[in-house]
Design a protein around this motif. Structure first.
Motif, short mmCIF file in Angstrom:
data_model
loop_
_atom_site.label_atom_id
_atom_site.label_comp_id
_atom_site.label_asym_id
_atom_site.label_seq_id
_atom_site.Cartn_x
_atom_site.Cartn_y
_atom_site.Cartn_z
N UNK A 13 42.81 56.02 43.66
CA UNK A 13 42.50 55.27 44.88
C UNK A 13 42.70 53.78 44.64
N UNK A 14 43.30 53.09 45.59
CA UNK A 14 43.45 51.63 45.50
C UNK A 14 42.37 50.98 46.35
N UNK A 15 41.54 50.18 45.73
CA UNK A 15 40.47 49.48 46.44
C UNK A 15 41.02 48.22 47.09
N UNK A 16 40.34 47.81 48.14
CA UNK A 16 40.69 46.59 48.84
C UNK A 16 39.74 46.39 50.01
N UNK A 30 36.19 41.00 41.89
CA UNK A 30 35.40 41.84 42.79
C UNK A 30 35.38 43.25 42.22
N UNK A 31 34.18 43.82 42.11
CA UNK A 31 34.02 45.22 41.74
C UNK A 31 33.91 46.02 43.03
N UNK A 32 34.25 47.30 42.95
CA UNK A 32 34.08 48.20 44.09
C UNK A 32 33.20 49.35 43.66
N UNK A 39 34.19 49.75 39.87
CA UNK A 39 35.57 49.64 39.40
C UNK A 39 36.09 48.24 39.67
N UNK A 40 36.93 47.76 38.77
CA UNK A 40 37.61 46.48 38.98
C UNK A 40 39.07 46.64 38.60
#
Length: 98
Positions: A13-16, A30-32, A39-40
């Motif tokens: 998964x790509x975080x944003x 930014x961590x998610x 996750x970073x």
């Protein structure tokens, strides 16, 4: 605080900003929050972003909890609270600085 480099290899998964997971400001990145992990992004992959040692937040008199005004973020088996750019977690009668 140093963070060990733990590559989250199975993370596709790509975080944003619109990914649906809580964004948690953490120093210069930014961590998610995702499935109880943080996750970073790091050099084209995702790392588990965890502290490498126990850091007590000295002089923290504020008690976090429901309605305290700070955003809760599920983190493994506990809840962290976002406070002044830090994550605070209750630990053995004091607050840890994550």
């Amino acid at each position: 605080m140093s963070t060990p480099h733990r590559d989250h290899t199975a993370h596709r998964h790509s975080h944003g900003p619109a990914c649906g997971h809580d964004a948690v400001p953490h120093g210069d990145h930014v961590d998610y929050a995702h499935d109880g992990h943080l996750h970073r992004e790091h050099q084209g992959h995702w790392d588990e972003c965890e502290p490498s040692r126990h850091v007590s937040h000295q002089g923290h008199e504020h008690q976090h909890g429901e309605g305290c005004g700070h955003r809760p973020v599920q983190h493994g088996d506990h809840v962290d609270y976002l406070h002044d750019g830090h994550r605070h977690a209750r630990h053995e009668g004091h607050w840890d600085d994550h």
